[in-house]
Structure formats: C-alpha cells, structure tokens
Write a protein that holds these residues in place. Structure first.
Motif, PDB file in Angstrom:
ATOM      1  N   ASP A 135       0.812  -1.214   0.000  1.00 37.76           N
ATOM      2  CA  ASP A 135       0.000   0.000   0.000  1.00 37.76           C
ATOM      3  C   ASP A 135       0.847   1.267   0.000  1.00 37.76           C
ATOM      4  N   ARG A 136       2.147   1.140   0.272  1.00 30.86           N
ATOM      5  CA  ARG A 136       3.040   2.299   0.303  1.00 30.86           C
ATOM      6  C   ARG A 136       3.972   2.336  -0.910  1.00 30.86           C
ATOM      7  N   THR A 137       3.803   1.378  -1.830  1.00 30.51           N
ATOM      8  CA  THR A 137       4.696   1.250  -2.975  1.00 30.51           C
ATOM      9  C   THR A 137       3.965   1.604  -4.263  1.00 30.51           C
ATOM     10  N   GLU A 138       4.453   2.607  -4.955  1.00 33.09           N
ATOM     11  CA  GLU A 138       3.856   3.024  -6.230  1.00 33.09           C
ATOM     12  C   GLU A 138       4.448   2.200  -7.371  1.00 33.09           C
ATOM     13  N   LYS A 139       5.732   2.376  -7.643  1.00 35.06           N
ATOM     14  CA  LYS A 139       6.436   1.637  -8.691  1.00 35.06           C
ATOM     15  C   LYS A 139       7.845   1.303  -8.205  1.00 35.06           C
ATOM     16  N   LEU A 140       8.511   0.418  -8.939  1.00 35.19           N
ATOM     17  CA  LEU A 140       9.869   0.011  -8.603  1.00 35.19           C
ATOM     18  C   LEU A 140      10.796   0.228  -9.792  1.00 35.19           C
ATOM     19  N   VAL A 141      11.991   0.732  -9.517  1.00 32.86           N
ATOM     20  CA  VAL A 141      13.072   0.780 -10.502  1.00 32.86           C
ATOM     21  C   VAL A 141      14.212  -0.031  -9.904  1.00 32.86           C
ATOM     22  N   LEU A 142      14.535  -1.169 -10.519  1.00 30.99           N
ATOM     23  CA  LEU A 142      15.487  -2.123  -9.958  1.00 30.99           C
ATOM     24  C   LEU A 142      16.721  -2.188 -10.852  1.00 30.99           C
ATOM     25  N   MET A 143      17.854  -1.732 -10.313  1.00 29.33           N
ATOM     26  CA  MET A 143      19.112  -1.720 -11.048  1.00 29.33           C
ATOM     27  C   MET A 143      20.046  -2.771 -10.469  1.00 29.33           C
ATOM     28  N   SER A 144      20.701  -3.541 -11.353  1.00 26.40           N
ATOM     29  CA  SER A 144      21.622  -4.584 -10.897  1.00 26.40           C
ATOM     30  C   SER A 144      21.013  -5.354  -9.728  1.00 26.40           C
ATOM     31  N   PRO A 145      19.804  -5.878  -9.901  1.00 27.48           N
ATOM     32  CA  PRO A 145      19.068  -6.399  -8.743  1.00 27.48           C
ATOM     33  C   PRO A 145      19.711  -7.624  -8.125  1.00 27.48           C
ATOM     34  N   ALA A 146      19.601  -7.697  -6.807  1.00 21.26           N
ATOM     35  CA  ALA A 146      19.986  -8.859  -6.019  1.00 21.26           C
ATOM     36  C   ALA A 146      18.723  -9.388  -5.345  1.00 21.26           C
ATOM     37  N   GLY A 147      18.851 -10.560  -4.708  1.00 18.95           N
ATOM     38  CA  GLY A 147      17.742 -11.051  -3.901  1.00 18.95           C
ATOM     39  C   GLY A 147      17.025 -12.269  -4.429  1.00 18.95           C
TER      40      GLY A 147
END
Length: 295
Positions: A135-147
């Motif tokens: 509910d607090r997240t609009e969009k994501l920009v993920l660079m060199s993602p880990a996880g």
C-alpha cells in the motif's frame, strides 16, 4: 555512450558538477532509532521517489539523477542504516532491518507512498518493501538487482573487496571497488572515490563491517532471498535495468526477475556495469521518467 553522457562540456565530471544547479537539502533524521543522513530535492507535494544505494554505499550514487527527476518528483536519497554517514548500530543488517529503516524514514518525512529506486542491495530492499508494504509502494526501478540467487564466488568477492578496503582504506583499495561498479575509467571520478574513502576511514565503519557484510554469508543470505513465488507476488509495476557489463549474477537476476514480476519491463543498457544510473544518466533518466510518468 556519448561524451555528453559521461562528462560535462568542460570535460570534467564531479559530484558538484552534477549538483551545482540543483536545489537540494541534506539533513539527518532519526528513523527507527538511527540517525540517518539523507538528501531531498523536488516539490514536497509531488509524487515521491525513495532512492536506495548498494552495499556499503551512500546517497551520492544518485547525484546524476536528482536534478532531472526532481523536476517532476520529490526525491529522497538516503544513507541506509550502517552505511555512509548514517548511524552504525551494533547489530546485523539483514533485509528486514533495512525495510524497517526505510519505512521509518518515510514516516518521519511524511511520505505515505513512494516509488522505490534501488541499486543491487537497494533493489533487494525495494522488492521486499513492495511485498511488506504494497500500500506504500507506487512503482519500482530495480538496477543490478539482487535477492533471487546467490553464488559463493560473488559473495566471496564482495566480502574480500569491501573488507580489504575498510581495513586498509588507501586510494588504490578504494578505487578497486569502483572497477566493479563502473565500466569506464573516466567515470570513476576522484571525488566519489575520496568520499567512499572518508566513509571507510570512519572508526565506526570498521567496527560494523561484519554487520554490513552479513548478507554475504551463505546461510544468512539464503534466509533473506525472495523466492520466485514472492517475486511473482509483487503488485507494483517494475522497470528492471539489465546492465550488459555487470557481473553475471546480476545480469541473470535482472532478466529472471523481469520475467517473474507480473508487471515488469526491461531496459537494456549493454555498455554499463553496476551503476547504470551513474554511468549513462541521460539514457537512464529519460527511461525512468517515461516509466514513472506512464509514458
């Protein structure tokens, strides 16, 4: 990559050449009990972007993005707990700790909802935040993602590289870190190296380096990874940056998570390494603005 993308018209690039015409404020806020360094730019009533650096990083990784993005968004770039010039408490920094810290920063700054932009560790934190706080997240920009995945070789490399730099923070050991972050030598700018050196010379940084690097331990990392089912449960639209010159683990993760997140798209940047937003800000900023504004 054009000359304009990597240098100023005078042929010299520094932190200040990126910020000299940007209205911004640097300050500290107490969040989750941690004195936290952050920078803010853009109208306070604009949609918010929270910017999260990678392992052992600091907010200055986003110096090339604050100006263009803050014309349209309220940008908040932070030194996450244990990093930069934020406070360094004596406990392990696992992903839940970072997520709690980011949520507390948003609370303290009055940010109800934001898009999250993360690099490496920061993208991992952003993805977990999106699951914990949809509910607090609009969009994501993920660079060199880990996880998603973890290889023993990459974990050992990161641990050895960062430990060596903290234990002996001379110019060469600090500069060596940037060889794995930035493809082009001319973009490994001296004042960014000097800033990282100042952080790594702090006595407290040396005291907590094992807490910072806890996610390079196989058992700890494994319990913090997001499963494929969790990546698939992310509701927020995502822009994933695939950096062509990055280490294979990050290239692989980028393409895999882009295929798993239901509403994700990929930006291919074949000529950059681990910091695409810093190496080619013109391409990156244009793409991110288009994504966040729905163009």
């Amino acid at each position: 990559m054009t000359e304009q993308a990597t240098t100023t018209s005078a042929g010299y690039r520094s932190i200040w050449t990126e910020l000299r015409d940007v209205a911004f404020t640097q300050a500290w806020v107490k969040a989750d009990g941690v004195s936290t360094r952050y920078v803010e730019a853009g109208p306070k009533d604009a949609p918010a972007i929270v910017m999260l650096h990678g392992t052992g990083g600091h907010w200055e990784t986003f110096v090339s993005n604050l100006g263009p993005l803050s014309k349209h968004f309220r940008c908040v770039a932070v030194d996450m707990v244990g990093s930069g010039f934020s406070e360094k408490p004596d406990y392990d920094y696992e992903i839940a700790v970072y997520v709690r810290h980011v949520a507390a920063i948003m609370d303290e700054l009055g940010v109800e909802k934001a898009s999250l932009m993360g690099t490496s560790l920061g993208s991992w934190v952003a993805a977990r935040f999106a699951l914990t706080h949809p509910d607090r997240t609009e969009k994501l920009v993920l660079m060199s993602p880990a996880g998603l995945i973890a290889t023993a070789g990459n974990m050992a490399r990161v641990r050895a590289e960062r430990t060596r730099a903290v234990e002996n923070p001379d110019w060469d050991s600090i500069k060596a870190i940037f060889e794995n972050l930035i493809a082009e030598e001319r973009n490994r700018i001296p004042d960014m190296i000097a800033l990282r050196q100042a952080i790594y010379r702090l006595p407290k940084t040396r005291e907590v380096i094992d807490h910072v690097l806890i996610l390079q331990d196989a058992e700890v990392r494994e319990r913090n990874l997001l499963t494929e089912e969790e990546w698939a449960a992310i509701e927020a639209p995502a822009l994933v940056i695939a950096s062509g010159k990055d280490h294979n683990e990050y290239r692989s993760t980028a393409r895999q998570v882009a295929g798993i997140i239901p509403n994700a798209e990929v930006l291919e940047m074949p000529h950059v390494r681990h910091w695409p937003h810093f190496e080619d800000p013109d391409t990156f900023n244009a793409a991110v603005l288009g994504f966040l504004q729905g163009r």
